[in-house]
Design a protein around this motif. Sequence first.
Motif, mmCIF file in Angstrom:
data_model
loop_
_atom_site.group_PDB
_atom_site.id
_atom_site.type_symbol
_atom_site.label_atom_id
_atom_site.label_comp_id
_atom_site.label_asym_id
_atom_site.label_seq_id
_atom_site.Cartn_x
_atom_site.Cartn_y
_atom_site.Cartn_z
ATOM 1 N N CYS A 72 -8.474 20.229 -26.247
ATOM 2 C CA CYS A 72 -7.771 20.776 -25.860
ATOM 3 C C CYS A 72 -7.492 21.219 -24.355
ATOM 4 C CB CYS A 72 -7.870 22.820 -25.917
ATOM 5 S SG CYS A 72 -9.648 23.596 -25.182
ATOM 6 N N LYS B 233 -0.850 17.252 -32.167
ATOM 7 C CA LYS B 233 -1.071 17.901 -31.306
ATOM 8 C C LYS B 233 -0.423 18.371 -29.916
ATOM 9 C CE LYS B 233 -6.186 18.264 -31.655
ATOM 10 N NZ LYS B 233 -6.806 19.108 -32.781
ATOM 11 N N LEU B 234 -0.158 16.804 -29.466
ATOM 12 C CA LEU B 234 1.009 17.130 -28.229
ATOM 13 C C LEU B 234 3.071 17.215 -29.022
ATOM 14 C CD1 LEU B 234 0.140 13.719 -26.324
ATOM 15 C CD2 LEU B 234 -0.563 16.181 -26.214
ATOM 16 N N CYS C 186 -2.724 9.102 -22.464
ATOM 17 C CA CYS C 186 -1.375 9.948 -22.675
ATOM 18 C C CYS C 186 -1.614 10.264 -20.773
ATOM 19 C CB CYS C 186 -1.332 10.637 -23.886
ATOM 20 S SG CYS C 186 0.277 11.603 -23.862
ATOM 21 N N ARG C 187 -2.356 11.297 -20.534
ATOM 22 C CA ARG C 187 -2.533 12.022 -19.417
ATOM 23 C C ARG C 187 -2.003 10.996 -18.085
ATOM 24 N NH1 ARG C 187 -6.993 16.171 -17.814
ATOM 25 N NH2 ARG C 187 -7.500 13.811 -17.263
ATOM 26 N N ASP D 139 -3.458 24.498 -29.005
ATOM 27 C CA ASP D 139 -4.835 23.455 -29.512
ATOM 28 C C ASP D 139 -6.514 24.215 -29.108
ATOM 29 O OD1 ASP D 139 -5.790 20.811 -30.331
ATOM 30 O OD2 ASP D 139 -5.946 20.671 -28.561
ATOM 31 N N ALA E 5 -5.747 11.254 -25.321
ATOM 32 C CA ALA E 5 -5.822 12.087 -25.274
ATOM 33 C C ALA E 5 -5.645 11.832 -23.012
ATOM 34 C CB ALA E 5 -6.579 13.159 -24.945
ATOM 35 N N VAL F 246 -3.035 12.926 -32.203
ATOM 36 C CA VAL F 246 -3.039 13.448 -30.663
ATOM 37 C C VAL F 246 -1.559 13.275 -30.608
ATOM 38 C CG1 VAL F 246 -3.516 12.666 -28.582
ATOM 39 C CG2 VAL F 246 -5.289 12.078 -29.621
ATOM 40 N N ILE G 41 -1.260 18.136 -20.210
ATOM 41 C CA ILE G 41 -0.398 16.973 -21.285
ATOM 42 C C ILE G 41 0.863 17.752 -20.841
ATOM 43 C CG2 ILE G 41 0.332 15.448 -22.565
ATOM 44 C CD1 ILE G 41 -1.844 14.567 -22.872
ATOM 45 N N LYS G 42 1.674 19.133 -21.886
ATOM 46 C CA LYS G 42 1.848 19.625 -22.144
ATOM 47 C C LYS G 42 2.299 20.191 -21.028
ATOM 48 C CE LYS G 42 1.296 20.476 -27.055
ATOM 49 N NZ LYS G 42 0.956 22.015 -27.870
ATOM 50 N N VAL H 271 -4.698 18.370 -23.171
ATOM 51 C CA VAL H 271 -3.766 18.979 -24.232
ATOM 52 C C VAL H 271 -2.432 19.427 -23.561
ATOM 53 C CG1 VAL H 271 -2.352 19.406 -25.806
ATOM 54 C CG2 VAL H 271 -4.475 17.880 -26.797
ATOM 55 N N HIS H 272 -3.068 21.223 -23.183
ATOM 56 C CA HIS H 272 -2.778 22.076 -22.215
ATOM 57 C C HIS H 272 -2.062 20.868 -20.701
ATOM 58 C CE1 HIS H 272 -1.624 25.272 -20.469
ATOM 59 N NE2 HIS H 272 -2.752 25.135 -19.030
#
Length: 131
Positions: free
Chosen positions: A61, A49-50, A22-23, A56, A19, A46, A67-68, A64-65
């Motif tokens: 979480c 989730k994305l 990814c970010r 999440d 994660a 992961v 990243i979104k 993930v938040h």
Amino acid sequence: MATCFVQHENVANAFMAEALACRQAILFARELGFSRVIIEGVSLTVIKKLNLDAVDRSLICSIVHDIKILSMDFNSISFCFVRRGANKTVHVLAHECRNNPGPCYWVEEASVATTTECELDRSRLEQVQVP
């Protein structure tokens, strides 16, 4: 087109590492001014989730938040799962990262080892696509 690696300390597990990577990729793509991005990851958990619209509630979480939220800066962004063996270039980069104390960024170039492995990945992909 571009690659980077940044070391993170005190990462709890592989899910968090994936994660965070990814970010970092999204931040780097935004900094370079990309408008369409494809993020490939080896953690199916992961990536799922994305791609979910649901909130999440896992240990990652907050990442993930983030990243979104960051994803909204792009005209197009997709998160795709790839098998670990399908992208050996990432493992070369990770090995180089362990031997380098700070972040490293390459735009339209990379280390010799990374470039060589990238060409091998490309030839393996072409072999799979040819009937």
